[in-house]
Design an enzyme around this catalytic site. Structure first.
Site, PDB file in Angstrom:
ATOM      1  N   CYS A 148       0.858  -1.185   0.000  1.00 50.66           N
ATOM      2  CA  CYS A 148       0.000   0.000   0.000  1.00 50.66           C
ATOM      3  C   CYS A 148       0.892   1.231   0.000  1.00 50.66           C
ATOM      4  O   CYS A 148       1.739   1.385   0.884  1.00 50.66           O
ATOM      5  CB  CYS A 148      -0.914  -0.005   1.224  1.00 50.66           C
ATOM      6  SG  CYS A 148      -1.844   1.530   1.423  1.00 50.66           S
ATOM      7  N   HIS A 239      -4.014  -2.791 -10.774  1.00 50.40           N
ATOM      8  CA  HIS A 239      -4.769  -1.559 -10.972  1.00 50.40           C
ATOM      9  C   HIS A 239      -5.375  -1.534 -12.370  1.00 50.40           C
ATOM     10  O   HIS A 239      -4.728  -1.923 -13.344  1.00 50.40           O
ATOM     11  CB  HIS A 239      -3.879  -0.332 -10.792  1.00 50.40           C
ATOM     12  CG  HIS A 239      -3.402  -0.146  -9.391  1.00 50.40           C
ATOM     13  ND1 HIS A 239      -4.112   0.582  -8.461  1.00 50.40           N
ATOM     14  CD2 HIS A 239      -2.307  -0.626  -8.760  1.00 50.40           C
ATOM     15  CE1 HIS A 239      -3.458   0.545  -7.308  1.00 50.40           C
ATOM     16  NE2 HIS A 239      -2.355  -0.169  -7.464  1.00 50.40           N
ATOM     17  N   GLU A 294     -10.761   0.926  -3.934  1.00 49.33           N
ATOM     18  CA  GLU A 294      -9.678   0.020  -3.587  1.00 49.33           C
ATOM     19  C   GLU A 294     -10.185  -1.394  -3.328  1.00 49.33           C
ATOM     20  O   GLU A 294     -11.208  -1.597  -2.664  1.00 49.33           O
ATOM     21  CB  GLU A 294      -8.931   0.523  -2.348  1.00 49.33           C
ATOM     22  CG  GLU A 294      -8.080   1.756  -2.595  1.00 49.33           C
ATOM     23  CD  GLU A 294      -7.049   1.962  -1.510  1.00 49.33           C
ATOM     24  OE1 GLU A 294      -6.284   1.017  -1.247  1.00 49.33           O
ATOM     25  OE2 GLU A 294      -7.014   3.065  -0.941  1.00 49.33           O
ATOM     26  N   CYS A 303      -4.946   6.691  -2.560  1.00 48.63           N
ATOM     27  CA  CYS A 303      -4.312   5.404  -2.854  1.00 48.63           C
ATOM     28  C   CYS A 303      -2.985   5.701  -3.536  1.00 48.63           C
ATOM     29  O   CYS A 303      -2.957   6.170  -4.670  1.00 48.63           O
ATOM     30  CB  CYS A 303      -5.203   4.552  -3.750  1.00 48.63           C
ATOM     31  SG  CYS A 303      -4.448   2.967  -4.231  1.00 48.63           S
ATOM     32  N   GLY A 306      -2.181   3.510  -6.521  1.00 47.38           N
ATOM     33  CA  GLY A 306      -3.094   3.901  -7.594  1.00 47.38           C
ATOM     34  C   GLY A 306      -2.637   5.162  -8.300  1.00 47.38           C
ATOM     35  O   GLY A 306      -2.718   5.273  -9.530  1.00 47.38           O
TER      36      GLY A 306
END
Length: 360
Positions: A148, A239, A294, A303, A306
Site C-alpha cells: 500500500c 490496478h 480500492e 491510494c 493507484g
C-alpha cells in the site's frame, strides 16, 4: 457502579496550532458525564459502557517514547496514522513475522462505528533477506494486499518514531510487492521508490488482451453493458485505470456514483485477483485528478499505488508528462515515472492521528 476501561492518548495537529495530546483515563459514572468536559466512550457495543474524563495537554517526546515502549499481554498498543486521509492502525510487530492480530480481529479494529476505524492494519516486522523491516497489511475486509503506497509512507514515519530517529532517513522494506525504499524528507514528507511498474497482462494479473507493446493499454472492458477504455498496471498490486467510456471520453470524476460502479470493476471476471480501480480526469499535461475504489477497502480518500499506476497509464496513453501532481480526495501526491531507470517515485505526507491501546 465501577466500570473498567482502557486508555487512549490522542495527538492532533493543524497548520495553525501546535499539536495537542488528549489523555483519557477511566472514571466512575456520575452526573458530571453530562458536562462539556467529559466524554463517554463505548469500548464494546455488546457489553458494558466505559467512561473517561478528558484532559488536554501539549505532547512531550518522552511521553510518546514511553507509550511506544509499552508491552502488555492481552493489550494492543497502536498508533493511528493517515496519508491524505487514507488511514491505518500501525502495530509494533518487530519481535515476530507472525501478525499480532488475526484478519478477523483486523476487521473489527477497522470498523468505524464499533472499532478504532481505519482502512487497514499495518504491522512493522523484522526484515527479511537483508532488509531493515518487513511490512504486512490487512485491509478493512480482512484481505491482505501485496502493498500500500500511502501505508508505506505511514510505515516509514512510524518506524522513525519507534527508533526515535530524526532528520532525513531512508529504510529498506520487504513487502509482498518486493523491495520498497521510503525516505523521510527534511519537510516531513516521505518520498518512496515504488519500483518498476508491471505491464504484462499475466503478471498484473488480468485476462484482458495485451494491445500495445505487450501491455494492456486502452482495452475495452464492458461493465454493466457500458464499454470502458482501460489500461492495466501493477505496482505490486493490480490496478485498472480508466479515463472514460463510450459515452464520455473525458470523465468528470466528481459526478461518478463510485459506490455503485466500483465493486463491479473490482470483482469483474477479467481480474482473477480482483483489482483496484482509478477513475481519472485530466486537468493538464502535468495535473491529474482521480477517485479510487480500492480492492478490499472500497472508496478511500487516497491510494498511493493507484496514483503511481495512473501516471504510468497516462504516459502510456500519451496524455501526460512523466512527472505529475495527482489530486486525490484527501489531497495531492507528486508522482514521477523516470525514463532512465523505469522507476516510479511517490512523494507525499504521513501524519500521526493518535496513540491508543485496546484489549485483544
Amino acid at each position: 457502579m465501577s466500570m473498567a476501561g482502557s486508555s487512549i492518548s490522542i495527538a492532533l495537529s493543524s497548520p495553525h496550532r501546535r499539536p495537542l495530546s488528549f489523555s483519557l483515563s477511566p472514571l466512575r459514572f456520575s452526573s458530571d458525564l453530562h458536562s462539556s468536559r467529559s466524554l463517554r466512550f463505548l469500548s464494546k457495543p455488546s457489553s458494558r459502557f466505559s467512561s473517561f474524563r478528558m484532559s488536554v495537554e501539549a505532547p512531550e517526546k518522552s511521553r510518546q517514547s514511553s507509550f511506544l515502549d509499552r508491552k502488555e499481554s492481552g493489550v494492543l498498543h497502536f498508533v493511528k496514522y493517515h496519508g491524505l486521509g487514507n488511514d491505518f492502525i500501525l502495530v509494533d510487530n518487530r519481535n515476530s513475522l507472525e501478525p499480532s492480530v488475526t484478519p478477523e480481529q483486523a476487521v473489527k479494529l477497522c470498523d468505524r462505528n464499533f472499532g478504532i476505524g481505519a482502512d487497514g492494519v499495518i504491522f512493522a516486522m523484522p526484515g527479511i533477506n537483508g532488509t531493515d523491516y518487513s511490512m504486512r497489511i490487512f485491509n478493512s475486509d480482512g484481505s491482505e494486499p501485496e502493498m500500500c503506497g500511502n501505508g508505506v509512507r505511514c510505515f516509514a514515519r512510524y518506524v522513525a518514531d519507534l527508533e526515535n530517529l530524526s532528520g532525513t532517513r531512508s529504510f529498506t522494506i520487504h513487502t509482498g510487492a518486493g523491495l520498497i525504499v521510503p525516505e523521510i524528507q527534511e519537510d516531513g514528507k516521505v518520498k518512496v521508490n515504488m519500483g518498476r511498474p508491471v505491464l504484462t497482462a499475466a503478471d498484473i494479473p488480468t485476462k484482458l488482451p495485451e494491445t500495445k507493446n505487450g501491455a494492456v493499454v486502452q482495452a475495452n472492458l464492458v461493465v454493466d453493458g457500458i464499454s470502458w477504455k482501460v489500461t492495466c498496471v501493477s505496482m505490486g498490486n493490480p490496478h485498472c485505470i480508466t479515463f472514460g467510456n463510450e459515452h464520455s471520453e473525458g470523465l468528470q470524476v466528481d459526478d461518478l456514483k463510485l459506490a455503485e460502479i466500483g465493486p463491479k470493476f473490482e470483482h469483474h471476471e477479467m481480474f482473477p485477483s480482483r483489482t483496484n480501480t482509478e477513475f481519472v480526469e485530466v486537468i493538464s499535461r502535468t495535473h491529474l485528478k482521480m477517485r479510487v475504489w480500492e480492492r478490499g477497502a472500497g472508496a478511500t480518500l487516497a491510494c498511493g499505488t493507484g496514483a503511481c499506476a495512473l501516471v504510468v497509464a497516462a504516459v502510456l496513453e500519451g496524455r501526460t508528462e512523466r512527472s505529475c501532481t495527482v489530486d486525490l480526495p484527501g489531497g495531492p501526491l507528486e508522482i514521477e515515472w523516470r525514463e532512465d531507470d523505469n522507476l516510479v517515485y511517490m512523494t507525499g505526507p504521513a501524519e500521526v492521528v493518535f496513540y491508543g491501546s485496546i484489549p485483544i
